[in-house]
Design an enzyme around this catalytic site. Structure first.
Site, PDB file in Angstrom:
ATOM      1  N   ASP A 128       0.822  -1.210   0.000  1.00  0.00           N
ATOM      2  CA  ASP A 128       0.000   0.000   0.000  1.00  0.00           C
ATOM      3  C   ASP A 128       0.861   1.266   0.000  1.00  0.00           C
ATOM      4  OD1 ASP A 128      -2.295  -1.445   0.025  1.00  0.00           O
ATOM      5  OD2 ASP A 128      -2.745  -1.143   2.147  1.00  0.00           O
ATOM      6  N   TYR A 170       4.512  -9.106   8.565  1.00  0.00           N
ATOM      7  CA  TYR A 170       4.171  -7.703   8.779  1.00  0.00           C
ATOM      8  C   TYR A 170       4.241  -7.358  10.257  1.00  0.00           C
ATOM      9  CZ  TYR A 170       2.029  -7.962   4.101  1.00  0.00           C
ATOM     10  OH  TYR A 170       1.799  -8.143   2.763  1.00  0.00           O
ATOM     11  N   ASP A 187      -8.058   1.868   7.145  1.00  0.00           N
ATOM     12  CA  ASP A 187      -6.753   2.301   7.650  1.00  0.00           C
ATOM     13  C   ASP A 187      -6.845   3.765   8.044  1.00  0.00           C
ATOM     14  OD1 ASP A 187      -6.766   3.717   5.283  1.00  0.00           O
ATOM     15  OD2 ASP A 187      -5.025   2.713   4.413  1.00  0.00           O
ATOM     16  N   ARG A 244      -5.287  -4.781   6.598  1.00  0.00           N
ATOM     17  CA  ARG A 244      -6.290  -3.824   7.053  1.00  0.00           C
ATOM     18  C   ARG A 244      -7.624  -4.537   7.324  1.00  0.00           C
ATOM     19  NH1 ARG A 244      -7.070   0.695   2.876  1.00  0.00           N
ATOM     20  NH2 ARG A 244      -4.904   0.292   2.380  1.00  0.00           N
TER      21      ARG A 244
END
Length: 292
Positions: free
Chosen positions: A31, A59, A73, A168
């Site tokens: 992203d 992550y 987000d 997300r």
């Protein structure tokens, strides 16, 4: 390399093409607001990117609990959720544990997936929402690193997941599981397959010292068993692997149909092939020598 926040994955690849004068491609979109490991292959290495795309991702993410956003987000305004002040670390850890294993996710409208040829995020910018089929993903591990209680509690989590997992969406699911709503505060990709954050080069480093620190393309396929050649580079470049050139001891333990990496005598990657057995021992799938 290390993708900075504020740039798209395509922006990063475009910079490298311009600076290095060679074709380039990335192994999985990150992203624009996120940072972290972006595997970029150069030249003939782009032919191996599907191995990176299919690999495990790692992550570090922050989930904000007690509020929701339209995008899932922090890029859109927070909307009221529930009061998260009753949450403690134990309850959050239990909810995190419940969101591991195989999960069904509906891709967010902010994703790069396409609907009738157009990326979803472009439709979202125009206020459109379209049906998206759910997909099965796997969260192999999720661990709470830090918990900050409050009306809007904050949780830092390390995730290891399969290709196609939307963090997300996972953060939103965590908020829903706790009954207060949630969204992703920040996201850093810390690993893609064998590639780790500590190995990543900054864009500035690449621009100042082109090619320094660039890793050999074999790293993208290190997980594949190796078949070694004693010679015959020209034969492989022409699409043939005569059995006489194979290092016979390297054959052990391979199953018919198994994908292997074909390595030259100097330790360089020559091709990707399927182990067939019998007279036609290897069926070449991707030839990486003699390719411009």
């Amino acid at each position: 390399m290390l993708k900075p926040p504020g740039m798209t994955s395509h922006d990063v690849v475009a910079c490298l093409r311009r600076w290095l004068g060679i074709r380039a491609g990335h192994g999985g979109t990150l992203d624009p607001g996120a940072a972290g490991v972006l595997v970029v292959a150069l030249g003939r290495g782009t032919r191996l990117l599907h191995f990176v795309l299919e690999g495990t991702k790692e992550y570090r993410a922050e989930a904000v609990l007690g509020a929701r956003t339209a995008t899932g987000d922090s890029s859109s305004p927070a909307e009221p959720g529930g009061d998260a002040s009753f949450l403690d670390r134990i309850r959050v850890e239990q909810a995190v544990a419940s969101l591991t294993g195989e999960l069904e996710q509906v891709p967010p409208m902010t994703s790069a997936l396409k609907y009738e040829g157009e990326p979803l995020y472009r439709l979202a910018r125009r206020g459109q929402e379209v049906p998206r089929p759910s997909r099965r993903v796997t969260v192999f591990a999720a661990r709470v690193v830090e918990f900050q209680p409050g009306v809007r509690a904050r949780v830092v989590i390390d995730l290891t997941c399969s290709h196609g997992t939307y963090v997300r969406t996972w953060c939103q699911a965590l908020g829903d599981a706790l009954g207060v709503g949630g969204y992703m505060g920040f996201l850093v990709r810390t690993g893609v397959g064998v590639f780790r954050l500590g190995d990543a080069l900054l864009l500035e480093e690449i621009r100042a010292h082109p090619w320094e620190g660039v890793q050999p393309m074999v790293r993208m396929v290190e997980h594949l068993p190796a078949v070694h050649m004693r010679g015959g580079r020209e034969k492989v470049a022409a699409g043939h692997v005569p059995p006489a050139f194979l290092d016979v001891p390297a054959r052990g333990g391979l199953s018919p149909g198994q994908t292997v990496r074909v390595m030259g005598p100097e330790g360089d990657l020559w091709a990707i092939a399927r182990w067939v057995g019998g007279k036609r021992v290897l069926a070449l799938e991707t030839v990486l020598v003699g390719v411009n």
